[in-house]
Design an enzyme around this catalytic site. Structure first.
Site, PDB file in Angstrom:
ATOM      1  N   ASP A  66      42.111  55.063   2.674  1.00 45.22           N
ATOM      2  CA  ASP A  66      42.809  56.231   3.178  1.00 45.22           C
ATOM      3  C   ASP A  66      43.854  55.766   4.181  1.00 45.22           C
ATOM      4  O   ASP A  66      43.881  54.592   4.560  1.00 45.22           O
ATOM      5  CB  ASP A  66      41.850  57.278   3.772  1.00 45.22           C
ATOM      6  CG  ASP A  66      41.082  56.788   4.996  1.00 45.22           C
ATOM      7  OD1 ASP A  66      41.048  55.561   5.244  1.00 45.22           O
ATOM      8  OD2 ASP A  66      40.507  57.633   5.700  1.00 45.22           O
ATOM      9  N   TYR A  68      46.194  54.851   7.464  1.00 41.09           N
ATOM     10  CA  TYR A  68      45.881  54.434   8.826  1.00 41.09           C
ATOM     11  C   TYR A  68      45.761  55.679   9.709  1.00 41.09           C
ATOM     12  O   TYR A  68      46.645  56.541   9.696  1.00 41.09           O
ATOM     13  CB  TYR A  68      46.994  53.548   9.372  1.00 41.09           C
ATOM     14  CG  TYR A  68      47.123  52.194   8.705  1.00 41.09           C
ATOM     15  CD1 TYR A  68      46.121  51.240   8.797  1.00 41.09           C
ATOM     16  CD2 TYR A  68      48.280  51.862   8.002  1.00 41.09           C
ATOM     17  CE1 TYR A  68      46.254  49.988   8.202  1.00 41.09           C
ATOM     18  CE2 TYR A  68      48.427  50.616   7.404  1.00 41.09           C
ATOM     19  CZ  TYR A  68      47.412  49.683   7.505  1.00 41.09           C
ATOM     20  OH  TYR A  68      47.548  48.454   6.911  1.00 41.09           O
ATOM     21  N   PHE A  79      48.194  50.182   2.906  1.00 38.57           N
ATOM     22  CA  PHE A  79      48.301  48.932   3.684  1.00 38.57           C
ATOM     23  C   PHE A  79      49.619  48.811   4.452  1.00 38.57           C
ATOM     24  O   PHE A  79      49.744  47.974   5.340  1.00 38.57           O
ATOM     25  CB  PHE A  79      48.098  47.689   2.799  1.00 38.57           C
ATOM     26  CG  PHE A  79      46.713  47.584   2.240  1.00 38.57           C
ATOM     27  CD1 PHE A  79      45.662  47.126   3.020  1.00 38.57           C
ATOM     28  CD2 PHE A  79      46.441  47.963   0.931  1.00 38.57           C
ATOM     29  CE1 PHE A  79      44.372  47.051   2.510  1.00 38.57           C
ATOM     30  CE2 PHE A  79      45.154  47.900   0.405  1.00 38.57           C
ATOM     31  CZ  PHE A  79      44.118  47.444   1.195  1.00 38.57           C
TER      32      PHE A  79
END
Length: 241
Positions: A66, A68, A79
């Site tokens: 999910d 940040y 990412f």
């Protein structure tokens, strides 16, 4: 709350926005907003992975979990962080360490930013399995309907006739392996780059493996090198940088 699904993906996925589970997801997000809870990423960024990688251009699927939960970090690509974020998340630093080890220092030098937009523009569908999160509360939007949506995306890619390489890092991503049934596709998997499992991630050589599979299928390799932040911003994804 939800923005429109990008048009080319609407054609591929069908009118999922009219299905009961999707309306329930939208209602849940509206209720979160009404309760004063900050939702990440920003509304206009929720479908950036789909917007930047149209269905006909998908060569790689990189699955995350999910977004940040730190405000200012997430912008709709798994990412990846916005180019002004310092310090970089530790998982992303580990991705860069493995890239340098895998490709060699002459082919990859870790950049000063963590925006991975250039990968998305080359055909890497950078898809989290859950596309929103409550600020500062990781995993807070799980089991609200996003998993159904992203499973539909994975199923649509699985049905594509050209070879796609699926990159599965960690147990949650690896659980999606059963949905990848097309014999034309390839799977590259390893531990997650999180600090908790990085010792098992390092040495996986996932990036060279992806390009090897693409070459065998007659598809162009991914250039894993990243432009500087100014060039990234000039592409138009992140205004103001």
């Amino acid at each position: 709350m939800l923005p429109e699904i990008p048009e080319n993906w609407r054609d591929t996925l069908g009118d999922v926005s009219q299905e009961q589970w999707y309306r329930g997801l939208d209602a849940f997000l509206d209720a979160e907003t009404a309760a004063g809870r900050a939702i990440l990423p920003a509304r206009e960024d929720v479908f950036n992975a789909l917007r930047l990688t149209p269905p006909g251009e998908v060569k790689v699927v990189l699955l995350g979990q999910d977004p940040y939960p730190t405000p200012g970090h997430a912008h709709g690509l798994c990412f990846s962080v916005r180019p002004d974020v310092r310090p970089l998340p530790r998982s992303l630093n580990n991705v860069f360490k493995e890239l340098r080890s895998d490709l060699g220092g002459e082919n990859f030098q870790p950049p000063a930013h963590g925006c991975l937009e250039s990968w998305a523009r080359q055909g890497v569908l950078m898809l989290n399995t859950v596309l929103t999160v409550r600020a500062r509360e990781a995993n807070s939007h799980q089991k609200r309907g996003w998993e159904i949506f992203t499973d539909r995306v994975i199923a649509a890619v699985n049905a594509m006739p050209k070879t796609v390489v699926f990159v599965l890092w960690g147990n949650q991503a690896r659980a999606k392996r059963k949905a990848i049934t097309g014999a034309q596709h390839r799977i590259v998997e390893s531990a997650h780059p999180s600090p908790l499992s990085a010792r098992l991630f390092f040495g996986c050589r996932c990036f060279s493996a992806v390009n090897r599979h693409l070459a065998e299928a007659g598809r162009a390799a991914i250039d894993w090198r990243l432009p500087d932040a100014t060039e990234t911003a000039s592409k138009g994804l992140l205004p103001g940088f």
